[in-house]
Design an enzyme around this catalytic site. Structure first.
Site, PDB file in Angstrom:
ATOM      1  N   HIS A  57      10.772 -13.959  -4.787  1.00 22.94           N
ATOM      2  CA  HIS A  57      10.376 -14.611  -3.530  1.00 22.94           C
ATOM      3  C   HIS A  57      11.544 -15.449  -2.988  1.00 22.94           C
ATOM      4  O   HIS A  57      11.831 -15.430  -1.800  1.00 22.94           O
ATOM      5  CB  HIS A  57       9.181 -15.555  -3.755  1.00 22.94           C
ATOM      6  CG  HIS A  57       7.905 -14.872  -4.132  1.00 22.94           C
ATOM      7  ND1 HIS A  57       7.180 -15.197  -5.254  1.00 22.94           N
ATOM      8  CD2 HIS A  57       7.207 -13.880  -3.529  1.00 22.94           C
ATOM      9  CE1 HIS A  57       6.094 -14.439  -5.318  1.00 22.94           C
ATOM     10  NE2 HIS A  57       6.095 -13.628  -4.297  1.00 22.94           N
ATOM     11  N   LYS A  84      -9.414 -14.740  -3.349  1.00 21.15           N
ATOM     12  CA  LYS A  84      -8.602 -14.427  -4.528  1.00 21.15           C
ATOM     13  C   LYS A  84      -8.675 -15.575  -5.512  1.00 21.15           C
ATOM     14  O   LYS A  84      -8.646 -16.745  -5.109  1.00 21.15           O
ATOM     15  CB  LYS A  84      -7.129 -14.237  -4.117  1.00 21.15           C
ATOM     16  CG  LYS A  84      -6.835 -12.874  -3.534  1.00 21.15           C
ATOM     17  CD  LYS A  84      -5.322 -12.673  -3.411  1.00 21.15           C
ATOM     18  CE  LYS A  84      -4.998 -11.411  -2.642  1.00 21.15           C
ATOM     19  NZ  LYS A  84      -3.564 -11.248  -2.369  1.00 21.15           N
ATOM     20  N   ARG A 114       9.913  -4.146  -2.844  1.00 23.30           N
ATOM     21  CA  ARG A 114      10.646  -3.986  -4.097  1.00 23.30           C
ATOM     22  C   ARG A 114      10.858  -2.522  -4.438  1.00 23.30           C
ATOM     23  O   ARG A 114      11.958  -2.072  -4.701  1.00 23.30           O
ATOM     24  CB  ARG A 114       9.884  -4.665  -5.249  1.00 23.30           C
ATOM     25  CG  ARG A 114       9.848  -6.163  -5.160  1.00 23.30           C
ATOM     26  CD  ARG A 114       8.804  -6.732  -6.064  1.00 23.30           C
ATOM     27  NE  ARG A 114       7.476  -6.252  -5.688  1.00 23.30           N
ATOM     28  CZ  ARG A 114       6.350  -6.689  -6.196  1.00 23.30           C
ATOM     29  NH1 ARG A 114       6.363  -7.595  -7.132  1.00 23.30           N
ATOM     30  NH2 ARG A 114       5.191  -6.224  -5.775  1.00 23.30           N
ATOM     31  N   SER A 142       4.615 -11.962  -9.658  1.00 24.56           N
ATOM     32  CA  SER A 142       3.987 -13.195 -10.148  1.00 24.56           C
ATOM     33  C   SER A 142       3.064 -12.881 -11.320  1.00 24.56           C
ATOM     34  O   SER A 142       3.009 -13.630 -12.301  1.00 24.56           O
ATOM     35  CB  SER A 142       3.167 -13.856  -9.035  1.00 24.56           C
ATOM     36  OG  SER A 142       3.990 -14.194  -7.965  1.00 24.56           O
TER      37      SER A 142
HETATM   38  O1  PNS Z   1       1.625 -12.298  -1.844  1.00 27.45           O
HETATM   39  P1  PNS Z   1       0.510 -11.404  -1.379  1.00 27.45           P
HETATM   40  O2  PNS Z   1      -0.752 -11.675  -2.176  1.00 27.45           O
HETATM   41  O3  PNS Z   1       0.883  -9.958  -1.347  1.00 27.45           O
HETATM   42  O4  PNS Z   1       0.204 -11.843   0.141  1.00 27.45           O
HETATM   43  C1  PNS Z   1      -0.817 -11.222   0.874  1.00 27.45           C
HETATM   44  C2  PNS Z   1      -1.166 -12.038   2.118  1.00 27.45           C
HETATM   45  C3  PNS Z   1      -1.586 -13.431   1.737  1.00 27.45           C
HETATM   46  C4  PNS Z   1       0.026 -12.103   3.043  1.00 27.45           C
HETATM   47  C5  PNS Z   1      -2.351 -11.285   2.830  1.00 27.45           C
HETATM   48  O5  PNS Z   1      -3.405 -11.099   1.927  1.00 27.45           O
HETATM   49  C6  PNS Z   1      -2.873 -12.027   4.051  1.00 27.45           C
HETATM   50  O6  PNS Z   1      -2.253 -11.997   5.088  1.00 27.45           O
HETATM   51  N1  PNS Z   1      -4.026 -12.703   3.922  1.00 27.45           N
HETATM   52  C7  PNS Z   1      -4.641 -13.445   5.001  1.00 27.45           C
HETATM   53  C8  PNS Z   1      -5.890 -12.734   5.532  1.00 27.45           C
HETATM   54  C9  PNS Z   1      -5.507 -11.613   6.482  1.00 27.45           C
HETATM   55  O7  PNS Z   1      -4.943 -11.814   7.535  1.00 27.45           O
HETATM   56  N2  PNS Z   1      -5.834 -10.381   6.061  1.00 27.45           N
HETATM   57  C10 PNS Z   1      -5.498  -9.182   6.811  1.00 27.45           C
HETATM   58  C11 PNS Z   1      -4.040  -8.819   6.600  1.00 27.45           C
HETATM   59  S1  PNS Z   1      -3.839  -7.163   6.918  1.00 27.45           S
END
Ligand code: PNS
Length: 166
Positions: free
Chosen positions: A20, A44, A93, A131
């Site tokens: 990150h 989550k 990645r 993570s």
């Molecule tokens: O680090 P991650 O878990 O891959 O991040 C995912 C994240 C937090 C960016 C994604 O789950 C998100 O944007 N969540 C907020 C809710 C939302 O907007 N969901 C629709 C996205 S397509």
């Protein structure tokens, strides 16, 4: 011109890893202002609270003056609208990331057609770093010092030592 826009690097960061940080550093060289946005996602289950994830990111990015760490809840597309940004940064990645990232980028664009997602590749040393993997290594007492910022390593040690003692 395009470099003056506010870009957002969203994620769970549970916990932040050197992968990150690599993406944040690359972004900070490309763009003038970067907001690292920690998702406050109640769907989550996180190992670290929102407050802890924010503190760890703040500590790890304190030398990067154009990086601000904050949180958001609800839809990312709505958050972008609120802060008047329409550019997301995400790390890619390996090919295995592609499907999820592709789906997310297109869904965000579906929610707001202005939203663009810029993908950056981390250093190849971090290709297999996540993570989840870091937590598993730390949980079994492995050495994660080359995988995470120092403050994260200390936090993991504390968290999992406490867990083992219980
Ligand atoms: O680090 P991650 O878990 O891959 O991040 C995912 C994240 C937090 C960016 C994604 O789950 C998100 O944007 N969540 C907020 C809710 C939302 O907007 N969901 C629709 C996205 S397509």
């Amino acid at each position: 011109m395009s470099q003056e826009i506010l870009v957002v690097y969203p994620g769970s960061f549970d916990p932040p890893t050197n992968g990150h940080l690599d993406i944040i550093e690359r972004s900070s060289k490309l763009f003038l202002k970067i907001v690292v946005a920690v998702a406050d996602n109640c769907n989550k289950r996180h190992t670290f609270s929102l407050k802890e994830r924010l503190q760890l990111l703040q500590e790890s990015t304190k030398s990067l003056k154009n990086v601000k760490v904050t949180s958001f809840s609800g839809l990312l597309a709505d958050y972008l609208e609120q802060i008047n940004s329409f550019v997301l940064i995400r790390g890619l990645r390996a090919i295995s990331d592609f499907e999820y990232e592709f789906q997310m980028a297109l869904m965000n664009r579906n929610l707001n057609k202005k939203i663009e997602t810029v993908f950056l590749m981390p250093d190849q040393a971090y290709t297999f770093l996540s993570s989840g993997m870091v937590k598993e290594i730390a949980m079994f007492g492995g050495n994660v010092s080359s995988l995470v910022p120092k403050c994260v390593g200390e936090k993991l040690k504390k968290r999992f030592c406490e867990h083992i003692k219980k």
